[in-house]
Design an enzyme around this catalytic site. Structure first.
Site, PDB file in Angstrom:
ATOM      1  N   SER A  81      -0.104  -3.300  -8.769  1.00  0.00           N
ATOM      2  CA  SER A  81       0.120  -1.875  -9.015  1.00  0.00           C
ATOM      3  C   SER A  81       1.508  -1.609  -9.578  1.00  0.00           C
ATOM      4  O   SER A  81       2.446  -2.392  -9.382  1.00  0.00           O
ATOM      5  CB  SER A  81      -0.031  -1.087  -7.715  1.00  0.00           C
ATOM      6  OG  SER A  81      -1.293  -1.305  -7.137  1.00  0.00           O
TER       7      SER A  81
HETATM    8  N1  SAH Z   1      -2.011  -5.129  -3.288  1.00  0.00           N
HETATM    9  C1  SAH Z   1      -2.198  -5.867  -4.499  1.00  0.00           C
HETATM   10  C2  SAH Z   1      -3.044  -5.101  -5.499  1.00  0.00           C
HETATM   11  C3  SAH Z   1      -4.166  -5.950  -5.927  1.00  0.00           C
HETATM   12  S1  SAH Z   1      -5.441  -5.184  -6.855  1.00  0.00           S
HETATM   13  C4  SAH Z   1      -0.851  -6.294  -5.087  1.00  0.00           C
HETATM   14  O1  SAH Z   1       0.189  -5.903  -4.562  1.00  0.00           O
HETATM   15  O2  SAH Z   1      -0.844  -7.062  -6.053  1.00  0.00           O
HETATM   16  C5  SAH Z   1      -6.717  -5.049  -5.632  1.00  0.00           C
HETATM   17  C6  SAH Z   1      -7.173  -6.322  -4.990  1.00  0.00           C
HETATM   18  O3  SAH Z   1      -8.212  -5.969  -4.063  1.00  0.00           O
HETATM   19  C7  SAH Z   1      -7.782  -7.372  -5.911  1.00  0.00           C
HETATM   20  O4  SAH Z   1      -7.104  -8.579  -5.737  1.00  0.00           O
HETATM   21  C8  SAH Z   1      -9.226  -7.467  -5.444  1.00  0.00           C
HETATM   22  O5  SAH Z   1      -9.790  -8.769  -5.549  1.00  0.00           O
HETATM   23  C9  SAH Z   1      -9.107  -7.041  -4.002  1.00  0.00           C
HETATM   24  N2  SAH Z   1     -10.351  -6.576  -3.368  1.00  0.00           N
HETATM   25  C10 SAH Z   1     -11.333  -5.802  -3.902  1.00  0.00           C
HETATM   26  N3  SAH Z   1     -12.307  -5.586  -2.991  1.00  0.00           N
HETATM   27  C11 SAH Z   1     -11.927  -6.236  -1.866  1.00  0.00           C
HETATM   28  C12 SAH Z   1     -12.509  -6.395  -0.562  1.00  0.00           C
HETATM   29  N4  SAH Z   1     -13.686  -5.845  -0.235  1.00  0.00           N
HETATM   30  N5  SAH Z   1     -11.848  -7.125   0.356  1.00  0.00           N
HETATM   31  C13 SAH Z   1     -10.653  -7.707   0.058  1.00  0.00           C
HETATM   32  N6  SAH Z   1     -10.058  -7.596  -1.155  1.00  0.00           N
HETATM   33  C14 SAH Z   1     -10.690  -6.880  -2.095  1.00  0.00           C
END
Ligand code: SAH
Length: 218
Positions: free
Chosen positions: A66
């Site tokens: 993000s």
């Molecule tokens: N907090 C992260 C943002 C990652 S984007 C950062 O600081 O980089 C969102 C992430 O959520 C992705 O890696 C995606 O694979 C994960 N995601 C999506 N659905 C999910 C679920 N049900 N359980 C765990 N992770 C999930």
């Protein structure tokens, strides 16, 4: 410190000043964490020089880290305290978890894409974030064994607020989650007290999708 770390340190200072403080984030713990965590190490080599820009960046597997401001805003909204145990859904690059780990007692973070799970774990070890506990699974069901949590942060967009997460929130706990359709969401803050749940809308945002039993179906 080598030449690059001085360069990145300077970029980080600018980022905090222009993108985060200027837009009204005031919690000193959040500002200090954003100033400390080396965001450039959470993206691929090719993107290092863009790591402190005012935008999200790709991290592989069609996922994104993000925008710095969103991370700061969500972290402040969680009202993190030093004794808190926080659950994060969507580890991704690990950056948000690292920011929280600078502030709270322990961070539990769940990722459902295996390569992102292993990469972030390696980085946490390398940077000595011993207070980050990781798990490879569908985070929409939460982490029952470790509940209740003082805060829950969901970093992917969901059509609904997953029920298991609400029940795993402590009384006095806060949750921050983007809720909406695939293209845009509202950042919702939820507060649980002895009378029930209170929700406030923090404004529009756009996240990749939360895929799981209580999110979007694959
Ligand atoms: N907090 C992260 C943002 C990652 S984007 C950062 O600081 O980089 C969102 C992430 O959520 C992705 O890696 C995606 O694979 C994960 N995601 C999506 N659905 C999910 C679920 N049900 N359980 C765990 N992770 C999930």
């Amino acid at each position: 410190m080598d030449e690059n770390s001085i360069k990145y340190e300077r970029q980080r200072q600018e980022m905090v000043r222009r993108q985060i403080e200027a837009r009204g984030v005031t919690d000193p713990k959040v500002l200090a964490a954003m100033h400390k965590v080396p965001r450039h190490l959470f993206v691929s080599d090719a993107l290092r020089d863009q790591a402190y820009g005012d935008f999200p960046l790709p991290i592989g597997e069609q996922q994104t880290i993000s925008q710095p401001y969103i991370v700061a805003e969500m972290t402040q909204a969680l009202q993190p305290g030093k004794d808190d145990r926080i659950l994060e859904i969507g580890t991704g690059s690990g950056y948000q978890a690292a920011i929280l780990a600078e502030i709270v007692f322990r961070v539990y973070t769940i990722e459902k894409i295996y390569p992102l799970y292993t990469q972030s774990r390696k980085l946490f070890d390398k940077l000595r974030y011993h207070n980050i506990v990781t798990k490879y699974s569908d985070g929409t069901s939460g982490w029952e064994n470790e509940s209740p949590f003082d805060g829950i942060i969901v970093t992917a967009g969901s059509p609904i607020i997953p029920k298991p997460l609400v029940s795993q929130l402590a009384v006095g706990g806060r949750m921050v989650i983007p809720v909406g359709d695939l293209y845009s969401q509202e950042l919702i803050k939820l507060y649980k007290d002895e009378h029930g749940i209170r929700k406030t809308n923090l404004g529009g945002c756009r996240f990749v999708k939360l895929v799981g039993e209580y999110g979007w179906r694959a």
